[in-house]
Design an enzyme around this catalytic site. Structure first.
Site, mmCIF file in Angstrom:
data_model
loop_
_atom_site.group_PDB
_atom_site.id
_atom_site.type_symbol
_atom_site.label_atom_id
_atom_site.label_comp_id
_atom_site.label_asym_id
_atom_site.label_seq_id
_atom_site.Cartn_x
_atom_site.Cartn_y
_atom_site.Cartn_z
ATOM 1 N N HIS A 1 0.806 -1.226 0.000
ATOM 2 C CA HIS A 1 0.000 0.000 0.000
ATOM 3 C C HIS A 1 0.847 1.288 0.000
ATOM 4 O O HIS A 1 0.825 2.047 -0.944
ATOM 5 C CB HIS A 1 -0.890 0.031 1.255
ATOM 6 C CG HIS A 1 -1.757 -1.165 1.433
ATOM 7 N ND1 HIS A 1 -2.882 -1.417 0.667
ATOM 8 C CD2 HIS A 1 -1.686 -2.188 2.314
ATOM 9 C CE1 HIS A 1 -3.451 -2.537 1.068
ATOM 10 N NE2 HIS A 1 -2.755 -3.028 2.066
HETATM 11 O O1 RIB Z 1 -5.277 -0.108 4.568
HETATM 12 C C1 RIB Z 1 -3.891 -0.081 4.381
HETATM 13 C C2 RIB Z 1 -3.245 0.935 5.245
HETATM 14 O O2 RIB Z 1 -3.471 0.603 6.610
HETATM 15 C C3 RIB Z 1 -1.712 0.998 5.090
HETATM 16 O O3 RIB Z 1 -1.278 2.312 5.321
HETATM 17 C C4 RIB Z 1 -1.227 0.094 6.180
HETATM 18 O O4 RIB Z 1 0.079 0.467 6.651
HETATM 19 C C5 RIB Z 1 -2.236 0.353 7.267
HETATM 20 O O5 RIB Z 1 -1.832 1.528 7.956
#
Ligand code: RIB
Ligand code: CA
Length: 315
Positions: free
Chosen positions: A241
């Site tokens: 992500h």
């Molecule tokens: O949904 C994904 C996000 O949530 C990313 O930033 C991961 O690190 C968590 O913080």
């Protein structure tokens, strides 16, 4: 050269995003890292941020602890994804460097007030509590922010922590609502795009074989971090992500999206934290400003080529 502040809740994917930024000194100047409660409580996200700087041997980047809970709601964490430490994988030594005294929110305010207007990009990788708190405490900084490029939200991809909400937004929907309404130029990297950059076996091997210590550490973080999503989605690997935020700053041409009206659900129990994107423009711009650049597509191989090349530059 772009000046950035990374606001983060490390988190293995946050860690790789931070390393990508630190491995790109010709394009990005990380003027500071502010930590926030999210994946794990603040004390751990802050400890992890220090460890990550030592992995990159960039110990002069200042780290400031920010908010330890959402604006109004109880903190929800994600140890089931990231492990009890938030950075499960290869055991890293206790950091030799320490955090700065100043609160993360005050560092964000001071940096925006002291630098030339619209020269600092904010890169939130976790819940938006610090960003919203800075806007509440010092509304004068809002016009000084060059842009916000954040990981969060979901629309076509739906939620990952509830059926409708993505984790970063869900943890602090009130903060997200304040940021989305702020009028600042916002680019959102939602699950719709991050779920296209999976840490497949082949891509992990490239990390492990980088030939540096960082590559081995990153491979160990990913092999832990991907367990949960592989079981949940039956996928080959897990979405990386947060590095999408930094990759977007380095090579925006890898990504595609459109300006939409985007609002955050802050009341309904059923859909709390949902990022409601008017992707097809069914609302009028007069009443529903196109406040967010919603990124929906990415050249995944191009993303991993960039990531792998840059991470190879680390110690
Ligand atoms: O949904 C994904 C996000 O949530 C990313 O930033 C991961 O690190 C968590 O913080
Ligand atoms: Ca994160």
């Amino acid at each position: 050269m772009k000046k950035i502040i990374i606001d983060t809740d490390p988190g293995q994917d946050d860690a790789i995003a931070i390393l990508l930024a630190l491995a790109s000194p010709n394009e990005l100047e990380v003027i500071g890292i502010t930590t926030v409660a999210g994946n794990v409580p603040l004390n751990l996200t802050t400890l992890n941020a220090l460890k990550i700087l030592e992995v990159a041997d960039k110990v002069n980047v200042p780290v400031f602890a920010g908010c330890d809970r959402p604006l109004r709601r109880k903190l929800v964490t994600a140890e089931h994804v990231h492990g009890a430490t938030g950075l499960n994988g290869k055991q890293l030594p206790a950091p030799k460097i320490a955090i700065k005294e100043q609160h993360g929110v005050d560092f964000i305010i001071k940096s925006l007030r002291e630098n030339e207007s619209e020269t600092i990009t904010l890169c939130p990788l976790g819940p938006l509590t610090n960003i919203a708190s800075a806007m509440i405490k010092a509304p004068d900084i809002i016009d000084k922010i060059e842009q916000i490029v954040l990981m969060g939200g979901a629309y076509f991809e739906v939620g990952n922590v509830t059926p409708t909400a993505e984790f970063n937004i869900y943890v602090d929907p009130d903060a997200a609502d304040i940021v989305m309404r702020s009028g600042v130029a916002i680019t959102m990297l939602p699950l719709d795009v991050t779920h296209q950059v999976l840490t497949t076996e082949k891509r992990m091997k490239r990390f492990a074989n980088l030939g540096n210590e960082a590559g081995k550490i990153i491979a160990s973080w990913v092999s832990f971090f991907e367990i949960f999503d592989e079981e949940k989605y039956g996928s080959d690997g897990a979405p990386l992500h947060d590095p999408c935020v930094i990759a977007y700053l380095l090579k925006p041409e890898l990504f595609k999206g459109r300006k939409v009206n985007l609002q955050i659900e802050t009341q309904s129990k059923l859909t709390l934290g949902m990022s409601v994107a008017d992707y097809w423009g069914v609302t009028s711009e007069k009443t529903h400003p196109r406040n967010v650049m919603f990124i929906r597509d990415v050249n995944a191989n191009g993303f991993y080529d960039l990531l792998t090349k840059r991470l190879a530059l680390l110690p």
